[in-house]
Design an enzyme around this catalytic site. Sequence first.
Site: not given
Ligand code: NDP
Ligand code: 2IT
Length: 448
Positions: A115, A127, A166-167, A210, A241, A380
């Site tokens: 990525k 990670k 974050g993640d 994102t 997020n 980032s």
């Molecule tokens: P958040 O913690 O902000 O939100 C996660 C969301 O996913 C919540 O609604 C959560 O629900 C739900 N969730 C988590 N685990 C599960 C599960 N096992 N089954 C169903 N729902 C689930 O995380 P993000 O929005 O940051 O991340 C979401 C995805 O995006 C992840 O795959 C992450 O790796 C990816 N990502 C994030 C980036 C970033 O900049 N933040 C960048 C690129 C990818 P609940 O509250 O019930 O747990």
């Molecule tokens: O999965 C991802 O790309 C992230 N959680 C963001 C990583 C970052 O360093 O901003």
Amino acid sequence: MPQQTMDRFMEHVVAKTASQYEFHQAVREVIESVWPVFDEYPEYLEARIPHRMVEAERIIIFRVPWIDDSGTVQVNRGFRVEMNSAIGPYKGGLRFHPSVNLGILKFLAFEQVFKNALTTLPMGGGKGGSDFDPKGRTDHEIMRFSQAFMSELYRHIGPHTDIPAGDIGVGAREIGYLFGQYKKLANEFTGILTGKGIDWGGSLIRPESTGYGTVYFTEEMLRAKGDSIHNKTVIVSGSGNVAQYAVENVNRLGGKVVSLSDSSGYVHDPAGIDAEKLSWVKDLKNTRRGRISEYAEQYDVDYFPGGRPWGIEGAHVALPCATQNELDADDAKRIVANGVLVVAEGANMPTEPDAVRLLMENGVLFGPGKAANAGGVATSGLEMAQNAGFTSWTRDEVDAKLLGIMTEIHRTCRDTAEEFGAPDNYVMGANIAAFRKVARAMLDQGVV
Ligand code: NDP
Ligand code: 2IT
């Protein structure tokens, strides 16, 4: 590389990492798509580039002891997987979730390497995270846990070595506590994390990036077919997020989002999640930390406990934005039957391999996460550039750069896939383009 060799390679990976299923899944997807490259570039295999890519450069596993509000000692496990630094310092998020284990973090770190290569910026891949469950924890507990986690991690990171972000389970609040503890221990104010607060080194648009980027990428996929998101109906999973800002950008581009979910179920709002409702969701999830079921009560719409939104009829676009393997082959069949045009991954590896195959075989355009959600880590990278230059850019400047990067990633995926005879195959395009870039850098730098 003859078929037998690829199979043997995967057998070797599986044998060495027995229970790391998500890691096998992520490796298999990349290895299958880079197949055509090895005929043209046998030197990659001679230098055992794939063998080196699946072995992390370094993994740190550590004890995270902390004391909860009742005075009880808690022990969690912390990890940082420093996967590949061929094109830049390790870069990638931290996940706090009870499901975190080494296999999950290795899949995420492996994906991150490719990525980051697509972003056009000089970042390697890593990670980390912990099996800590933030649900139901007070702010004080989150702070003490974050401080305990950073008390070990701080030795291993730095602005030119490894820069976490974050993640899942790690947002603005956690980044704040992590940064504070790093600064105290290192006695240094420096950009060792991204996603920082706007008053202390963060970048505008990083929180949005994102979700915004996934929607920009989706718009490019539709544009390649002479279409756009305008007036389209979109189903989104998750409500964190990525999901929140995917909704915001669909709204900006004139589409309508009709679902959100969390790990307990999903809501279906046929009228659409407009700006006012989205602002209510942000308060629910980011401040009150409640459940998405409350949306159904607030706006009098249907809630489906335990369900996922993929069967909603009338949708044109599906954006899985929650977690890995949340869209399976049965979901894919429903998506195909409902005439969805595009599936783009806001989350990392949310679509199971059989589902990806079904979607692509049936003409649904599929945007893999390492391309479609790269806007987060790309921004980032823009935060790091601003920190290094002691400057900060306006919202519009960062948003324009994000759009430019997503457009460029889209072009690279399509051009590369076209070079190998399948212009609509974004999986192949993303994997080959990213693999070639990292592999070239590894060849240049010798056997290290
Ligand atoms: P958040 O913690 O902000 O939100 C996660 C969301 O996913 C919540 O609604 C959560 O629900 C739900 N969730 C988590 N685990 C599960 C599960 N096992 N089954 C169903 N729902 C689930 O995380 P993000 O929005 O940051 O991340 C979401 C995805 O995006 C992840 O795959 C992450 O790796 C990816 N990502 C994030 C980036 C970033 O900049 N933040 C960048 C690129 C990818 P609940 O509250 O019930 O747990
Ligand atoms: O999965 C991802 O790309 C992230 N959680 C963001 C990583 C970052 O360093 O901003």
